[in-house]
Design a protein around this motif. Structure first.
Motif, PDB file in Angstrom:
ATOM      1  N   ALA A 150       0.847  -1.197   0.000  1.00  0.00           N
ATOM      2  CA  ALA A 150       0.000   0.000   0.000  1.00  0.00           C
ATOM      3  C   ALA A 150       0.881   1.245   0.000  1.00  0.00           C
ATOM      4  N   MET A 151       1.941   1.172   0.793  1.00  0.00           N
ATOM      5  CA  MET A 151       2.904   2.259   0.896  1.00  0.00           C
ATOM      6  C   MET A 151       3.563   2.514  -0.475  1.00  0.00           C
ATOM      7  N   ALA A 152       4.063   1.450  -1.090  1.00  0.00           N
ATOM      8  CA  ALA A 152       4.729   1.580  -2.384  1.00  0.00           C
ATOM      9  C   ALA A 152       3.751   2.091  -3.437  1.00  0.00           C
ATOM     10  N   HIS A 153       2.547   1.551  -3.401  1.00  0.00           N
ATOM     11  CA  HIS A 153       1.507   1.950  -4.352  1.00  0.00           C
ATOM     12  C   HIS A 153       1.222   3.450  -4.260  1.00  0.00           C
ATOM     13  N   ARG A 154       1.148   3.937  -3.007  1.00  0.00           N
ATOM     14  CA  ARG A 154       0.878   5.361  -2.804  1.00  0.00           C
ATOM     15  C   ARG A 154       2.002   6.210  -3.394  1.00  0.00           C
ATOM     16  N   ILE A 155       3.251   5.797  -3.175  1.00  0.00           N
ATOM     17  CA  ILE A 155       4.370   6.595  -3.673  1.00  0.00           C
ATOM     18  C   ILE A 155       4.382   6.613  -5.196  1.00  0.00           C
ATOM     19  N   ILE A 156       4.091   5.465  -5.797  1.00  0.00           N
ATOM     20  CA  ILE A 156       4.040   5.411  -7.257  1.00  0.00           C
ATOM     21  C   ILE A 156       2.956   6.367  -7.775  1.00  0.00           C
ATOM     22  N   ARG A 157       1.782   6.321  -7.135  1.00  0.00           N
ATOM     23  CA  ARG A 157       0.700   7.223  -7.542  1.00  0.00           C
ATOM     24  C   ARG A 157       1.115   8.679  -7.402  1.00  0.00           C
ATOM     25  N   GLN A 158       1.784   8.975  -6.267  1.00  0.00           N
ATOM     26  CA  GLN A 158       2.197  10.365  -6.015  1.00  0.00           C
ATOM     27  C   GLN A 158       3.119  10.868  -7.113  1.00  0.00           C
ATOM     28  N   ILE A 159       4.101  10.049  -7.482  1.00  0.00           N
ATOM     29  CA  ILE A 159       5.062  10.500  -8.486  1.00  0.00           C
ATOM     30  C   ILE A 159       4.386  10.605  -9.851  1.00  0.00           C
ATOM     31  N   LEU A 160       3.521   9.630 -10.142  1.00  0.00           N
ATOM     32  CA  LEU A 160       2.848   9.651 -11.445  1.00  0.00           C
ATOM     33  C   LEU A 160       1.973  10.887 -11.603  1.00  0.00           C
ATOM     34  N   ARG A 161       1.353  11.330 -10.503  1.00  0.00           N
ATOM     35  CA  ARG A 161       0.471  12.491 -10.595  1.00  0.00           C
ATOM     36  C   ARG A 161       1.246  13.798 -10.571  1.00  0.00           C
ATOM     37  N   ASP A 162       2.492  13.747 -10.124  1.00  0.00           N
ATOM     38  CA  ASP A 162       3.295  14.964 -10.038  1.00  0.00           C
ATOM     39  C   ASP A 162       4.229  15.005 -11.251  1.00  0.00           C
ATOM     40  N   LYS A 163       3.754  15.631 -12.305  1.00  0.00           N
ATOM     41  CA  LYS A 163       4.479  15.583 -13.577  1.00  0.00           C
ATOM     42  C   LYS A 163       5.863  16.227 -13.500  1.00  0.00           C
ATOM     43  N   ARG A 164       5.972  17.243 -12.666  1.00  0.00           N
ATOM     44  CA  ARG A 164       7.271  17.909 -12.537  1.00  0.00           C
ATOM     45  C   ARG A 164       8.325  16.968 -11.990  1.00  0.00           C
ATOM     46  N   THR A 165       7.945  16.260 -10.930  1.00  0.00           N
ATOM     47  CA  THR A 165       8.884  15.317 -10.324  1.00  0.00           C
ATOM     48  C   THR A 165       9.260  14.229 -11.312  1.00  0.00           C
ATOM     49  N   TYR A 179       8.955   2.866   0.717  1.00  0.00           N
ATOM     50  CA  TYR A 179       9.623   3.930  -0.035  1.00  0.00           C
ATOM     51  C   TYR A 179      10.611   3.354  -1.039  1.00  0.00           C
ATOM     52  N   MET A 180      11.392   2.364  -0.561  1.00  0.00           N
ATOM     53  CA  MET A 180      12.407   1.766  -1.425  1.00  0.00           C
ATOM     54  C   MET A 180      11.759   1.147  -2.661  1.00  0.00           C
ATOM     55  N   ILE A 181      10.668   0.446  -2.454  1.00  0.00           N
ATOM     56  CA  ILE A 181      10.043  -0.261  -3.581  1.00  0.00           C
ATOM     57  C   ILE A 181       9.339   0.734  -4.509  1.00  0.00           C
ATOM     58  N   GLY A 182       8.614   1.689  -3.902  1.00  0.00           N
ATOM     59  CA  GLY A 182       7.909   2.678  -4.723  1.00  0.00           C
ATOM     60  C   GLY A 182       8.861   3.451  -5.612  1.00  0.00           C
ATOM     61  N   PHE A 183       9.930   3.956  -5.004  1.00  0.00           N
ATOM     62  CA  PHE A 183      10.913   4.696  -5.799  1.00  0.00           C
ATOM     63  C   PHE A 183      11.699   3.755  -6.701  1.00  0.00           C
ATOM     64  N   GLY A 184      11.911   2.538  -6.212  1.00  0.00           N
ATOM     65  CA  GLY A 184      12.683   1.570  -6.978  1.00  0.00           C
ATOM     66  C   GLY A 184      12.124   1.370  -8.372  1.00  0.00           C
ATOM     67  N   LEU A 185      10.798   1.367  -8.475  1.00  0.00           N
ATOM     68  CA  LEU A 185      10.167   1.179  -9.775  1.00  0.00           C
ATOM     69  C   LEU A 185      10.579   2.284 -10.744  1.00  0.00           C
ATOM     70  N   PHE A 186      10.560   3.520 -10.246  1.00  0.00           N
ATOM     71  CA  PHE A 186      10.932   4.634 -11.122  1.00  0.00           C
ATOM     72  C   PHE A 186      12.427   4.619 -11.418  1.00  0.00           C
ATOM     73  N   VAL A 187      13.185   4.128 -10.429  1.00  0.00           N
ATOM     74  CA  VAL A 187      14.624   4.051 -10.635  1.00  0.00           C
ATOM     75  C   VAL A 187      14.945   3.066 -11.754  1.00  0.00           C
ATOM     76  N   ILE A 188      14.204   1.953 -11.796  1.00  0.00           N
ATOM     77  CA  ILE A 188      14.432   0.986 -12.868  1.00  0.00           C
ATOM     78  C   ILE A 188      14.160   1.645 -14.212  1.00  0.00           C
ATOM     79  N   VAL A 189      13.022   2.325 -14.306  1.00  0.00           N
ATOM     80  CA  VAL A 189      12.665   2.989 -15.562  1.00  0.00           C
ATOM     81  C   VAL A 189      13.710   4.050 -15.900  1.00  0.00           C
TER      82      VAL A 189
END
Lengths: 239, 401
Positions: B6-21, B253-263
């Protein structure tokens, strides 16, 4: 009679300033307890200590008649003075997250989110991003996030600050509804007309719990017509 | 586990919705790397050089007209002062170079060019010496020939007057030309490369360090600020008043950000290799693994430091402290000659290891044996930071553990 939350002889010092000095407080199940006092009197610190977010220098806290555990937090709803929401997310996504970490899943989660947004009047604004919310809407969403998992004990730090009278009235209606279902609520507030709606109030002044009891009894005891006057009378006798 | 997701999912959503980040995470490193590519990958500029006092010099042929302007002394001094030329060569006093000198890089390219000319100068002077020598040899050969003739005459007179002496003399072989000097063998430099080739430019060498620096910088900023916000907005208190466990927050946090780090690392690496054509003989997967582990250490370090910051400004104040030294000690510049204590500090810096590993992979083409150690050190950094983070979070929930 069970005690959802109990704090005994709590003493807390920040640097050199004493914030709480020997405060004891016990909530009865199914009551609304109003914690009132001027800003800086220690209301927020007391709530945070009862929650276990801060440790008292001396004294003991019990949640549901035992030492606080992670599991006990499942039955606890906390709303801080700040809205504490994720501004990048939509209202629904916020509630979805907070419901998830409280252990709600699937259909039950969806149903709860729908029910709680209705009772705070946000059911039509769920898809909006928090960025586009007004201050009052954020406050109501923050309240919804504390209520979404139907806890038995609510610790609400100034839940109605910045809300217009109509919504405030509805929210107090909600509190009374929750109480009717057996929940215990502790509310800190500045607003005096809310005080009379509490079953019991505690008056905090400079870290001391100077008076406690049902609002009516307190006013009778001091022979005054409002809780504000109880404060003034108490302050005079102390001097 | 579900809390963690749930934590990772939230972080992924947050980054996806924040286009600047999202843009800062993925596009910004590409833009900056392209700029760096142009700067370091560019052809080195030609130095502007001149010669003076050349008319009576034997060495003038070493200074081609296309490379060296012909100037009078006065012109050259003026041009040097006006920075129109980088150096001039005075051929009067066999060879004397006057450099402009204010820009070390231009000094360098001027000197490289001059050194090429100087090898020609040396060739000319060797030829001169050779000519002199062959002249001497010729004279000596003539003298020897004259002596031989004299000897012949003597033997002839001996044969007629005293034939007995001649038989006791050792028979002398005519040595002819066997003593004449052989033409010297031409010595040329043959260069072979163990790693890389002569096309390797500065960007190819800097690239691995640059990847590390930018990945680290952007993850550090975004990760640190996002955890800091959790504290400043009060959402962390909400989490602390819920049954979620401390390790679930940090790993979420590690997993949520990890996904974007892979990309991010996939896009960045492919861009470097396939668009900018950075020199790479290694395996792309190895590169990705290192970049990924590095960003883990960046993220865990930034979360840790965010606990020491009260607001975003204080978070960014860590950049000169944490990022800048890493840039200088990362391997962009040689550190072998630095004092020991500076090298020791360098050994504590994650980017130092990622640079070493990426150089081994991309330029030297080594497999796991080349990056295993560095990868392990980076993983070690991350794990230590993560454990400290979990312990620090405990202070936010002092009663219930």
């Amino acid at each position: 009679m069970t005690y959802p939350v109990k704090g005994e002889h709590l003493y807390k010092k920040f640097k050199k300033q004493v914030v709480l000095d020997d405060v004891s407080i016990t909530l009865n199940e199914g009551e609304i307890y109003g914690l009132i006092g001027p800003s800086g009197s220690g209301k927020t610190t007391l709530v945070r200590i009862l929650l276990g977010l801060e440790k008292a220098d001396r004294g003991e806290v019990q949640l549901f008649e035992q030492k606080p555990t992670l599991n006990a937090f499942r039955s606890l709803g906390y709303m801080a003075q700040s809205d504490a929401l994720y501004t990048e997310l939509s209202a629904y996504q916020n509630l979805d997250f907070f419901a998830s970490i409280q252990g709600l899943r699937g259909k039950e989660k969806k149903a709860r989110i729908r029910a709680i947004t209705k009772s705070v009047g946000l059911e039509n604004d769920l898809k909006k991003s928090i960025d586009h919310y007004s201050g009052g809407m954020k406050r109501r969403l923050s309240l919804a996030a504390a209520l979404v998992h139907e806890p038995r004990l609510y610790l609400l730090d100034e839940p109605t600050v910045g809300l217009d009278p109509l919504i405030r009235k509805e929210i107090w209606l909600l509190f009374r509804y929750l109480r009717s279902k057996g929940a215990t609520i502790i509310v800190t507030t500045h607003v005096m007309d809310e005080v009379t709606q509490c079953d019991r109030v505690g008056l905090l002044s400079e870290g001391h719990l100077i008076a406690q009891g049902a609002p009516k009894d307190l006013m009778e005891e001091y022979g005054v017509s409002s809780i504000e006057d109880v404060f003034l009378a108490k302050e005079e006798t102390r001097k | 586990m579900t809390n963690l997701l749930a934590m990772a999912h939230r972080i992924i959503r947050q980054i996806l919705r924040d286009k600047r980040t999202l843009a800062l995470l993925i596009i910004a490193p590409l833009v900056i790397l392209t700029l760096v590519w142009y700067i370091f990958g560019a052809k080195t500029p030609e130095p502007k050089l001149a010669v003076i006092n050349y008319s009576s010099s034997d060495y003038l042929s070493a200074f081609k007209k296309s490379d060296y302007l012909r100037m009078s002394r006065l012109e050259a001094v003026q041009a040097l002062a006006d920075q129109k030329i980088d150096a001039y060569v005075d051929l009067k006093d066999p060879v004397h170079v006057h450099l402009e000198g204010s820009n070390p890089q231009r000094n360098g390219i001027a000197m490289t060019k001059l050194q090429k000319s100087m090898t020609k100068v040396q060739k000319i002077s060797i030829n001169k010496l050779k000519n002199n020598l062959t002249g001497v040899i010729h004279q000596q050969q003539k003298a020897i020939a004259a002596q031989k003739q004299a000897m012949q005459k003597m033997t002839e007179t001996l044969r007629t007057y005293a034939p007995g002496i001649l038989t006791s003399l050792p028979q002398q072989q005519a040595s002819g030309n066997s003593n004449a000097p052989k033409a010297p063998q031409k010595v040329e430099l043959n260069v072979s490369y163990l790693h890389g080739n002569d096309n390797l430019n500065t960007f190819d060498a800097f690239g691995p360090a640059m990847v590390g620096i930018f990945v680290f910088l952007f993850i550090f900023m975004i990760g640190g600020v996002s955890f800091l916000r959790e504290r400043t907005t009060g959402t962390l208190d909400r989490l602390m008043a819920s049954p979620i466990k401390n390790y679930q927050i940090i790993w979420g946090y590690m997993i949520g950000f990890g996904l974007f780090v892979i990309v991010q690392s996939l896009i960045l690496t492919c861009y470097l290799v396939y668009v900018l054509h950075i020199y790479n003989v290694g395996n792309l997967i190895d590169v990705l693994i290192i970049v990924f582990i590095l960003s883990f250490s960046a993220l865990s370090l930034s979360i840790l430091l965010s606990t020491a910051a009260k607001n975003e400004l204080q978070m960014f104040q860590f950049i000169p402290l944490v990022i800048v030294p890493q840039v200088f000690l990362s391997g962009l510049f040689p550190i072998d000659t630095l004092p020991r204590w500076v090298q020791l500090i360098g050994n504590l810096m994650p980017i130092h290891y990622s640079t070493e590993a990426l150089r081994n992979i991309m330029i030297r083409g080594t497999g796991f044996s080349g990056w295993g150690f560095d990868g392990a050190v980076l993983l070690g950094f991350s794990l230590v930071f993560i454990v400290i983070n979990i312990l620090v979070l405990r202070a936010s929930r002092p009663l219930a553990v």
